[in-house]
Structure formats: C-alpha cells, structure tokens
Write a protein that holds these residues in place. Structure first.
Motif, short mmCIF file in Angstrom:
data_model
loop_
_atom_site.label_atom_id
_atom_site.label_comp_id
_atom_site.label_asym_id
_atom_site.label_seq_id
_atom_site.Cartn_x
_atom_site.Cartn_y
_atom_site.Cartn_z
N ALA A 78 0.83 -1.20 0.00
CA ALA A 78 0.00 0.00 0.00
C ALA A 78 0.87 1.26 0.00
CB ALA A 78 -0.92 0.00 1.22
N VAL A 79 1.98 1.22 0.72
CA VAL A 79 2.91 2.36 0.72
C VAL A 79 3.50 2.55 -0.68
CG1 VAL A 79 5.09 3.23 1.62
CG2 VAL A 79 3.42 2.21 3.17
N ILE A 80 3.81 1.44 -1.34
CA ILE A 80 4.29 1.54 -2.73
C ILE A 80 3.21 2.18 -3.60
CG2 ILE A 80 5.02 0.25 -4.76
CD1 ILE A 80 6.25 -1.83 -2.94
N ALA A 81 1.96 1.75 -3.42
CA ALA A 81 0.86 2.32 -4.22
C ALA A 81 0.75 3.82 -3.99
CB ALA A 81 -0.45 1.63 -3.85
N GLN A 130 0.24 2.69 -14.05
CA GLN A 130 0.37 1.24 -14.20
C GLN A 130 1.04 0.63 -12.98
OE1 GLN A 130 2.48 0.14 -17.76
NE2 GLN A 130 2.52 -2.02 -17.25
N ALA A 131 2.08 1.27 -12.48
CA ALA A 131 2.77 0.77 -11.30
C ALA A 131 1.87 0.85 -10.07
CB ALA A 131 4.05 1.56 -11.06
N TYR A 132 1.06 1.90 -9.99
CA TYR A 132 0.09 2.03 -8.89
C TYR A 132 -0.88 0.85 -8.89
CZ TYR A 132 -4.35 3.66 -6.87
OH TYR A 132 -5.52 3.75 -6.17
N ARG A 133 -1.41 0.52 -10.04
CA ARG A 133 -2.36 -0.58 -10.12
C ARG A 133 -1.70 -1.91 -9.75
NH1 ARG A 133 -4.68 1.59 -15.85
NH2 ARG A 133 -6.26 3.03 -15.05
N SER A 134 -0.45 -2.08 -10.16
CA SER A 134 0.25 -3.32 -9.82
C SER A 134 0.45 -3.43 -8.31
CB SER A 134 1.61 -3.36 -10.53
OG SER A 134 1.45 -3.50 -11.92
N ALA A 135 0.79 -2.30 -7.67
CA ALA A 135 0.99 -2.32 -6.22
C ALA A 135 -0.31 -2.61 -5.48
CB ALA A 135 1.58 -0.99 -5.75
N VAL A 136 -1.41 -2.02 -5.95
CA VAL A 136 -2.72 -2.31 -5.35
C VAL A 136 -3.05 -3.79 -5.52
CG1 VAL A 136 -5.20 -1.90 -5.52
CG2 VAL A 136 -3.61 0.03 -5.61
N SER A 137 -2.80 -4.32 -6.71
CA SER A 137 -3.08 -5.74 -6.97
C SER A 137 -2.26 -6.64 -6.06
CB SER A 137 -2.79 -6.06 -8.44
OG SER A 137 -2.98 -7.43 -8.70
N LYS A 138 -0.99 -6.28 -5.86
CA LYS A 138 -0.13 -7.06 -4.97
C LYS A 138 -0.66 -7.01 -3.54
CE LYS A 138 3.62 -8.70 -7.12
NZ LYS A 138 4.18 -10.04 -6.92
N SER A 139 -1.08 -5.83 -3.10
CA SER A 139 -1.61 -5.68 -1.75
C SER A 139 -2.85 -6.55 -1.56
CB SER A 139 -1.95 -4.21 -1.48
OG SER A 139 -2.33 -4.01 -0.14
N VAL A 140 -3.72 -6.55 -2.54
CA VAL A 140 -4.93 -7.36 -2.47
C VAL A 140 -4.59 -8.85 -2.45
CG1 VAL A 140 -7.03 -8.02 -3.71
CG2 VAL A 140 -6.37 -5.62 -3.56
N SER A 141 -3.66 -9.27 -3.29
CA SER A 141 -3.27 -10.68 -3.34
C SER A 141 -2.70 -11.14 -2.01
CB SER A 141 -2.24 -10.90 -4.45
OG SER A 141 -2.79 -10.62 -5.71
N GLU A 142 -1.87 -10.29 -1.40
CA GLU A 142 -1.32 -10.63 -0.09
C GLU A 142 -2.42 -10.76 0.94
OE1 GLU A 142 2.02 -11.15 0.89
OE2 GLU A 142 2.28 -11.33 -1.27
N ARG A 148 -6.39 10.75 -0.01
CA ARG A 148 -6.02 10.69 -1.42
C ARG A 148 -6.77 9.60 -2.16
NH1 ARG A 148 -1.81 13.29 -3.12
NH2 ARG A 148 -1.47 11.78 -4.76
N GLY A 149 -7.59 8.81 -1.47
CA GLY A 149 -8.41 7.81 -2.14
C GLY A 149 -7.75 6.47 -2.32
N ILE A 150 -6.47 6.36 -1.97
CA ILE A 150 -5.75 5.11 -2.22
C ILE A 150 -6.20 4.04 -1.25
CG2 ILE A 150 -3.49 4.04 -2.37
CD1 ILE A 150 -2.39 6.85 -2.96
N LEU A 151 -6.28 4.42 0.02
CA LEU A 151 -6.72 3.45 1.01
C LEU A 151 -8.11 2.93 0.65
CD1 LEU A 151 -6.52 1.99 3.73
CD2 LEU A 151 -7.36 4.06 4.82
N GLY A 152 -8.99 3.85 0.28
CA GLY A 152 -10.34 3.43 -0.10
C GLY A 152 -10.34 2.48 -1.26
N SER A 153 -9.50 2.75 -2.26
CA SER A 153 -9.42 1.87 -3.43
C SER A 153 -8.99 0.47 -3.03
CB SER A 153 -8.44 2.45 -4.46
OG SER A 153 -8.88 3.70 -4.91
#
Length: 602
Positions: free
Chosen positions: A292-295, A305-317, A344-349
């Motif tokens: 999430a910090v990376i995102a 693109q990197a943001y989405r990958s970091a979110v995806s990784k966080s979800v997978s974990e 900033r909406g990231i946590l919510g996402s």
C-alpha cells in the motif's frame, strides 16, 4: 606490470603534492622504490571516472576539472563523446586537456550506449559516473574508496547524498536516511532520490549483472541498479559528494514525457519483482501495508500502471492471509489512512477491492471498519479552513488557498487533481489537440503552481500562464520563465487578457459562483481568442450555484451556461473521491459559439 609501476610512481608524486600521502611515512615504511610502488597499486586500486557527453560544451570543462581535482591518487578520466554535432565545440574542450584525460568518440547512441562503451574500455577496477553537467566534490572518490576498502567486502557498491543547484531549482541537499542493503531495492522503488553519479561500482558487478540497457532512454540507471542490488550490497555513505545541476537543456527536461511513461513501465516491473522478504524488510508490519505504501508513492508520482500493480499485490497478499492476519492488515491500512493516506483515495481503493475479493469472509467488526473508511465523509479540518476564505474577494481567497495549501495537495498547491496521476491523460492529449487545431499560442487561466504543466511539451510558440496569486506568479517566473513561456498576475474576471489562439481554463469555474463565472467567461470572449478548453462534467443533469460551498461539478452544456456540444472532448480518467467524478472532462469550444452565461441559478 612495468607500466603499472611507472604510473604508480607518478601517482605517488601527485599524492604527495596533494598532501594525501606522506613521502617520509612511505619511505620509512617501504624503504625501496619497488615496495612503495606495490603499496600504491594494492592500497589504491585504479578508479575510472566516466563522463558521457553529447553537445556538452556549456558545462563539460567544469565537470572535467572536478574529476581531475579528486584527492584520491589513482584515477583515470575517460570521456565518451556520444556523437556531438555542435561543430566540434565539445571535442575541442576535451582535447584541450591533452593527456590528462582519455577520449573516445562514437556515433550517437544515447547515454546508455556511451556508458557501455566506457565500461568496455575502462582500465580501472572501479567505475564512477559523472554527467557532463554535474560536479564532484574533491573527496568524492577518496571517501567512497575508503568506505569500500575498510569494509573488506568485495561485493559492495557505495553511494552518497548529493546537492541540487542551478537555474531551475533552489539549492538543496538530498541525503537518504539509513537504508540497509536488504531495503535498497524497495527504497528505489518508492523513492526517486538516488543519483547515479554518487555511485562507486566494482567493475566485476558489470561482469556479473550486465551493463546499461540501451533500449531505455531515461531509466537505464535505475534499471541497472535494481538488477545489481539483487547480487551486490549497496552501502550508503551519508555525505554530500556530488553537485547535480538543474537546467533547461538537460536530458530529463527534454524527455519529460518519455521519462514518465518509461518510468511507469520500469517501476511496474520493480513492484512485481520485489520479494516478500524485501517488502517486509522495509519496516511495515505486513506485506499488505508495505505494498500500500508503494501504491501511495506511485500515485503521488503519476505512475498509473505501477500504482495498479501495487494495489493488486496488496490485495493478493490480503487474500492469502488467515483471518487474524487480515484483521491486522486492515488495522495497518487504517493507520496509514490516519496520516492522510485515505484522503487521497488510495486506502479506499485498496479496501474496496479487498472487500470484493473476500466476500463475506470478514467478520462483522471488520466489515464495520471497512464501511467506515469506504464511505465518503468530509474532512472537518479541511472544511473549517475553507470556511475561513469563503467570504473573501477572489484575489484574497486564492492567495490564502495557495499560502496555506487549503486544497491539501500532497504534490501541488492546486490540489490532488493537479498531481501527475490525475493529469496523466491530459498531459498526453492536450498537445495533440493543439496540433489538430493549429494552435500556436495559449493562455493558461489559471496556471496555478505549474506542477504538472512543466512536464508537458506543448509544441507551441507562446505560452502565457496567468493567475490571481502574485506570490505564485513570482515563483513561476523565477523557476520556469524563459523564451516562449511567460507568467502574468491577472484577475481573469476583469483584467485585459493577452491575445492568444486558445484559452485553457481547467478546474477554475467550478470554484466560482455563477456570477463570477459569467464575468470570467465574458472576459475570455472579449480577449480575441478563438478557442476555450475548459473543465466540464458531462453526466451532470443540472448545475448548482456555489452558495456557501467551495467547489461543485459543472456541466457547461447545462443552464445557466448552455454551451453547445463541444468540438472535442477529453475524458480525464479522474479517480478522485473513490471514482465519483469519472465524467470529468476537458471540452473544446469556439468562443464565438458560447452564449453569455446567465447570472442566476438553474
């Protein structure tokens, strides 16, 4: 060996003259010349300082002087001319140094190609890169070699802090915090504060890890450091040893658009390649929070693109965890949100996707926490600050907004909507629109702090940025003003506007009452410009007046504005407010086709 000993004798004399080696001390410790020669070769391995250059006559001599001024007694300075076409000006400077430097000239192939040529030709055991427009402090190589040799480690790269100076930046130092070697790859993924010219690299690292990727135009350095750090320890020397010049002609300025797209692809790869151990070594309590910090970092820097990958990784974990670990992860994300992450909406996402991923597996208590952080709620602190400026004049209101950062932007005082993530699409599409409609001059009204626009190559002859905030215009003039780019302080609702082909007004009318917006549009029409490119929310069925609020979406085709259908529409891909404003767009109209806006509500 004879050649090495001959070189060493010269180096001894040089070292003695510089005061870095004591003649009497060496003679007493090593009575004969041959033993002293061997000492110098063993204790001071040859370091090659590499200076790649293309059309660099403006600053090259300063860089060479700083390389030759090194106190370390065993260096060679190797300059690679990467196909300069400046009438021999770059080559003339290099040749003026005679035998003090080695010189190679090659056809233009880019920075990576020039560096790879130097790696193939270098005689030293260690590599130190110096850009032609940067400078070393005299102790740069000596201090890094001291750290490297004292460590006794052979698989080590040393790097340091640096100072930025020049016409585009205030002088400031960048000194990383304490980064352990096992944290290094994570650190260069979330931070952009490693300067390649601070590194001292053993030549064996290139033999084992490869050289610079010549297909990359702007990220060839980070790509190699990331690969190299998988096999070599990167050790920080916490001193400022490099002076990095900031100026309009440097490659990163000219390739800004290319750099952002290339960085996004590169960082996406970094996110996917980091191991769980590397992620956890960064200090977060769990991998969900670490990703999430990376995102957050990717969002702030505009790497979608990197943001989405970091979110995806966080979800997978998160999905792979047991119930106790999931609850702990949610708690960690909430704590991140408390420091401004949620705003900033990231946590919510991340939490929204997680809730969908795990279905009803979470217990009621966790679901309550999720609902709490996924439900839009006003930021009381921000609202109270907005309350303090609502009744001020336009000039005083926006001066205070700028001074106190009332919009709360992490990167830009114009707000989160002006960060690099939210402007990714329009930074690409606006230059195309200008070309399509033969626009050669443009008024940016208002220009704000020019955070994202500085990354855009508009391809026009004249740009004028206007804003009502005098202090901000002064900063913009100082930092970014140059031939073809000017900044002026204007009240856009009543001051005479410069004559241009197109008026660009993004995120402006949404902050104004119908009356003020009408007055500003009339001034735009009177300016003599042909086009207006402005913000519109296409899915809104009606418009509300500003009233006691500070912002609201406006559909410019609805009353009281009643614009005709736009000539062109650019959807911004807005993700603010948990995707509540996906209809946010830029619409292009001919000003002569726009009716005078009414002053009442609808």
């Amino acid at each position: 060996m004879a050649a090495a000993i001959a070189i060493s004798r010269v180096l001894q004399d040089t070292a003695i003259r510089r005061g870095t080696t004591s003649c009497s001390g060496l003679k007493s410790q090593y009575p004969d010349r041959e033993s002293r020669d061997r000492y110098m070769i063993v204790s001071h391995p040859l370091v090659t300082i590499v200076i790649p250059v293309y059309n660099g006559a403006n600053f090259l001599a300063e860089a060479i002087d700083s390389a030759l001024a090194q106190t370390y007694p065993n260096i060679e300075v190797l300059i690679v001319n990467d196909g300069s076409n400046d009438g021999g000006a770059t080559e003339d400077i290099v040749r003026s140094y005679g035998s003090k430097v080695r010189y190679i000239s090659q056809p233009n192939g880019g920075v990576a190609s020039a560096l790879n040529t130097a790696i193939a030709e270098m005689k030293g055991e260690y590599f130190s890169w110096l850009s032609h427009d940067d400078l070393y402090v005299p102790q740069k190589v000596a201090r890094e070699m001291e750290v490297l040799l004292n460590s006794g480690a052979t698989r080590t790269v040393v790097y340091s802090g640096y100072r930025v100076f020049g016409s585009l930046s205030e002088t400031r130092d960048f000194l990383p915090g304490k980064i352990r070697p096992e944290q290094f790859r994570y650190w260069i993924t979330v931070e952009n504060s490693l300067h390649g010219c601070t590194l001292l690299i053993p030549k064996t690292a290139f033999d084992e890890c490869g050289t610079f990727n010549e297909s990359l135009r702007t990220t060839q350095d980070y790509d190699l450091w990331f690969r190299m750090a998988a096999k070599f320890d990167f050790i920080l020397l916490p001193e400022v040893l490099v002076k990095a010049r900031s100026h309009p002609d440097q490659g990163t300025m000219k390739l800004a658009g290319t750099a952002l797209a290339e960085c996004d692809r590169l960082l996406t790869g970094f996110v996917n390649e980091l191991s769980r151990d590397e992620v956890l070594a960064a200090g977060q309590t769990n991998s969900v929070a670490a990703y999430a910090v990376i995102a957050r970092s990717m969002s702030r820097r505009g790497f979608r693109q990197a943001y989405r990958s970091a979110v995806s990784k966080s979800v997978s974990e998160f999905v792979s965890m047991n119930m106790g670990e999931r609850l702990s992860a949610v708690s960690s994300l909430v704590r991140l949100g408390a420091s401004g992450f949620a705003r900033r909406g990231i946590l919510g996402s991340i939490l929204r996707v997680m809730r969908q991923a795990v279905g009803t597996v979470l217990p009621a208590g966790a679901k309550k926490v999720l609902r709490q952080y996924l439900s839009p709620s006003p930021d009381k602190k921000t609202l109270s600050r907005e309350d303090t400026v609502r009744d001020l004049s336009l000039k005083d209101k926006f001066a205070q907004v700028y001074a106190e950062n009332i919009f709360g932007g992490a990167d830009s005082r114009s707000g989160a909507g002006s960060d690099l993530l939210q402007t990714e699409i329009i930074r690409r599409e606006i230059p195309r629109l200008l070309r399509e409609h033969s626009v050669n001059s443009m008024l940016d009204a208002p220009c704000g702090d020019w955070f994202w626009m500085r990354e855009v190559d508009l391809g026009i002859e004249r740009y004028v940025g206007a804003d009502i905030v005098a202090d901000m215009i002064g900063v913009n003039k100082s930092k970014f003003g140059r031939s073809g780019i000017d900044f002026v302080c204007l009240d856009l609702s009543k001051d005479k506007l410069p004559k241009v082909d197109l008026v660009f007004s993004r995120d402006c009318l949404v902050h104004l009452s119908f009356e003020d917006a009408s007055q500003m549009l009339s001034n735009f029409k009177s300016s003599g410009a042909t086009y207006l490119l402005t913000t519109t929310f296409t899915d809104r069925s009606s418009n509300l007046d500003l009233g006691s609020g500070f912002w609201r979406p406006l559909n410019m085709q609805r009353a009281p504005f009643n614009f005709p259908p736009p000539i062109k529409l650019i959807n911004e891909g807005c993700t603010e407010g948990n995707n509540l404003f996906t209809d946010k767009s830029l619409g292009l109209w001919r000003l002569q086709d726009i009716p005078s806006a009414a002053k009442g509500g609808s």
